[in-house]
Design an enzyme around this catalytic site. Sequence first.
Site, PDB file in Angstrom:
ATOM      1  N   TYR A 157       0.806  -1.101  -0.102  1.00  0.00           N
ATOM      2  CA  TYR A 157       0.087   0.102  -0.153  1.00  0.00           C
ATOM      3  C   TYR A 157       0.693   1.170  -0.008  1.00  0.00           C
ATOM      4  O   TYR A 157       0.647   2.195  -0.290  1.00  0.00           O
ATOM      5  CB  TYR A 157      -0.840  -0.220   0.938  1.00  0.00           C
ATOM      6  CG  TYR A 157      -1.946   1.080   0.825  1.00  0.00           C
ATOM      7  CD1 TYR A 157      -3.219   0.207  -0.057  1.00  0.00           C
ATOM      8  CD2 TYR A 157      -2.596   1.701   1.822  1.00  0.00           C
ATOM      9  CE1 TYR A 157      -3.598   1.320  -0.169  1.00  0.00           C
ATOM     10  CE2 TYR A 157      -3.552   2.923   1.868  1.00  0.00           C
ATOM     11  CZ  TYR A 157      -4.579   2.569   0.848  1.00  0.00           C
ATOM     12  OH  TYR A 157      -5.875   3.229   0.290  1.00  0.00           O
ATOM     13  N   LYS A 164      -3.422   8.335   3.032  1.00  0.00           N
ATOM     14  CA  LYS A 164      -4.830   7.953   4.042  1.00  0.00           C
ATOM     15  C   LYS A 164      -4.707   7.923   5.165  1.00  0.00           C
ATOM     16  O   LYS A 164      -5.730   8.743   6.001  1.00  0.00           O
ATOM     17  CB  LYS A 164      -5.457   6.452   3.756  1.00  0.00           C
ATOM     18  CG  LYS A 164      -5.552   6.062   2.702  1.00  0.00           C
ATOM     19  CD  LYS A 164      -6.940   7.231   1.452  1.00  0.00           C
ATOM     20  CE  LYS A 164      -7.238   5.920   0.510  1.00  0.00           C
ATOM     21  NZ  LYS A 164      -8.310   6.942  -0.591  1.00  0.00           N
TER      22      LYS A 164
HETATM   23  P1  NAD Z   1     -11.570   3.778  -8.772  1.00  0.00           P
HETATM   24  O1  NAD Z   1     -10.536   4.461  -9.963  1.00  0.00           O
HETATM   25  O2  NAD Z   1     -13.394   3.130  -9.539  1.00  0.00           O
HETATM   26  O3  NAD Z   1     -11.862   5.527  -8.592  1.00  0.00           O
HETATM   27  C1  NAD Z   1     -11.027   6.495  -8.439  1.00  0.00           C
HETATM   28  C2  NAD Z   1     -11.964   7.626  -9.171  1.00  0.00           C
HETATM   29  O4  NAD Z   1     -10.468   9.096  -8.710  1.00  0.00           O
HETATM   30  C3  NAD Z   1     -11.453   7.250 -10.483  1.00  0.00           C
HETATM   31  O5  NAD Z   1     -13.028   7.195 -10.560  1.00  0.00           O
HETATM   32  C4  NAD Z   1     -10.948   8.693 -10.944  1.00  0.00           C
HETATM   33  O6  NAD Z   1     -11.323   9.210 -11.974  1.00  0.00           O
HETATM   34  C5  NAD Z   1     -10.990   9.287  -9.620  1.00  0.00           C
HETATM   35  N1  NAD Z   1      -9.597  10.499  -9.687  1.00  0.00           N
HETATM   36  C6  NAD Z   1      -8.189   9.805 -10.034  1.00  0.00           C
HETATM   37  N2  NAD Z   1      -7.383  10.887 -10.254  1.00  0.00           N
HETATM   38  C7  NAD Z   1      -9.200  12.228 -10.308  1.00  0.00           C
HETATM   39  C8  NAD Z   1      -8.677  14.213 -10.119  1.00  0.00           C
HETATM   40  N3  NAD Z   1      -7.362  14.163 -10.422  1.00  0.00           N
HETATM   41  N4  NAD Z   1      -9.419  14.362 -10.451  1.00  0.00           N
HETATM   42  C9  NAD Z   1     -10.585  14.223 -10.197  1.00  0.00           C
HETATM   43  N5  NAD Z   1     -11.148  13.022  -9.807  1.00  0.00           N
HETATM   44  C10 NAD Z   1      -9.721  11.904  -9.596  1.00  0.00           C
HETATM   45  O7  NAD Z   1     -11.463   3.198  -8.003  1.00  0.00           O
HETATM   46  P2  NAD Z   1     -11.996   3.052  -6.143  1.00  0.00           P
HETATM   47  O8  NAD Z   1     -11.472   2.226  -5.609  1.00  0.00           O
HETATM   48  O9  NAD Z   1     -13.775   3.091  -6.518  1.00  0.00           O
HETATM   49  O10 NAD Z   1     -12.041   4.249  -5.261  1.00  0.00           O
HETATM   50  C11 NAD Z   1     -12.370   4.969  -5.039  1.00  0.00           C
HETATM   51  C12 NAD Z   1     -11.950   5.455  -3.509  1.00  0.00           C
HETATM   52  O11 NAD Z   1     -12.002   4.085  -3.023  1.00  0.00           O
HETATM   53  C13 NAD Z   1     -10.596   6.215  -3.662  1.00  0.00           C
HETATM   54  O12 NAD Z   1      -9.983   6.701  -1.794  1.00  0.00           O
HETATM   55  C14 NAD Z   1      -9.581   4.760  -2.675  1.00  0.00           C
HETATM   56  O13 NAD Z   1      -8.693   4.753  -2.111  1.00  0.00           O
HETATM   57  C15 NAD Z   1     -10.696   4.597  -1.835  1.00  0.00           C
HETATM   58  N6  NAD Z   1     -10.194   3.158  -0.873  1.00  0.00           N
HETATM   59  C16 NAD Z   1     -10.991   1.665  -1.895  1.00  0.00           C
HETATM   60  C17 NAD Z   1     -10.214  -0.134  -2.040  1.00  0.00           C
HETATM   61  C18 NAD Z   1     -10.386  -0.197  -2.657  1.00  0.00           C
HETATM   62  O14 NAD Z   1      -9.657  -1.392  -2.684  1.00  0.00           O
HETATM   63  N7  NAD Z   1     -11.152  -0.548  -4.342  1.00  0.00           N
HETATM   64  C19 NAD Z   1     -10.721   0.299  -0.532  1.00  0.00           C
HETATM   65  C20 NAD Z   1     -10.835   1.398   0.285  1.00  0.00           C
HETATM   66  C21 NAD Z   1     -10.736   2.596  -0.429  1.00  0.00           C
END
Ligand code: NAD
Length: 256
Positions: A157, A164
């Site tokens: 990570y 985070k």
């Molecule tokens: P995802 O790839 O579907 O979503 C990430 C989003 O971030 C995308 O829609 C992308 O367009 C957007 N993004 C990136 N740069 C950007 C910018 N400059 N301006 C605006 N938007 C921007 O992936 P996800 O896993 O749904 O991620 C969403 C959130 O959840 C993130 O904060 C991620 O860290 C968090 N998260 C994910 C997980 C996991 O396992 N997938 C677990 C815990 C937390």
Amino acid sequence: MDNKLLSGKKALIIGIANESSIAYGCAKMLKSAGADIAITYLNEKAKPFVDKIATELQPSIYSRCDVTIEHDLENLFSEINQKWQGIDIVIHSIAFAPKKDLHGSIIDSSKEGFLLAMDISCHSFLRMAKLAKPLMKNGGTLFAMSFYGAVKVVENYNLMGPVKAALESCVRYMAVELGTHKIRVIAISPGPVKTRAASGIDEFDQLLERAQQKAPMHTLVDVIDVGSMVTYLASDYAKNITGDTIYIDAGYHLIG
Ligand code: NAD
């Protein structure tokens, strides 16, 4: 889902890339609880994938938002003000780190890469809150997506761990600052979900396997689980919950 739970509420969800996105699960569940939604796409390349979701969910507002482009957030909130004259729910579900900084050793991360990750994944949440505050005249709820790597070292990570951690700390400070305005601020910490952003993390499949094996419930989380929790937390049922990080991980954080 009770289709009147959030009727009359206006919700902005940032972070939909496709149907696997956590933001998609949030938008879908908020909409099914009766909220009016605004969703965004990152750029023209990303738009066709989000167009499909816009067709499905029929948002009242559908605009571009890249938080690194000057005025994109300001323009979005001004559109929201014109259309809705207020907002009740804001969901920040975005994160980014340059590949070479995310994959390498944390002490080798470049200053530029670290700052860009912090800007997109954390500071943009503060900017969104600043823009949302005058529109939340009757209070509201702000959400950000975190991960267990904020509090424990999770293999691969890397750089996103401290980012985070900063995000969760921001949530606590914001909750205190905004409490008197009846604005609640909550971090959601889902277990691993296979999404586009997750595919940037080395050996993510092993992380998924470990989560399923070690979580007390031995189940993986999906985006609808996250959307359902956000819907509940945005409702009056949760009107005295603020500043916390809420885990949705089948209990993994208890023993992970
Ligand atoms: P995802 O790839 O579907 O979503 C990430 C989003 O971030 C995308 O829609 C992308 O367009 C957007 N993004 C990136 N740069 C950007 C910018 N400059 N301006 C605006 N938007 C921007 O992936 P996800 O896993 O749904 O991620 C969403 C959130 O959840 C993130 O904060 C991620 O860290 C968090 N998260 C994910 C997980 C996991 O396992 N997938 C677990 C815990 C937390």
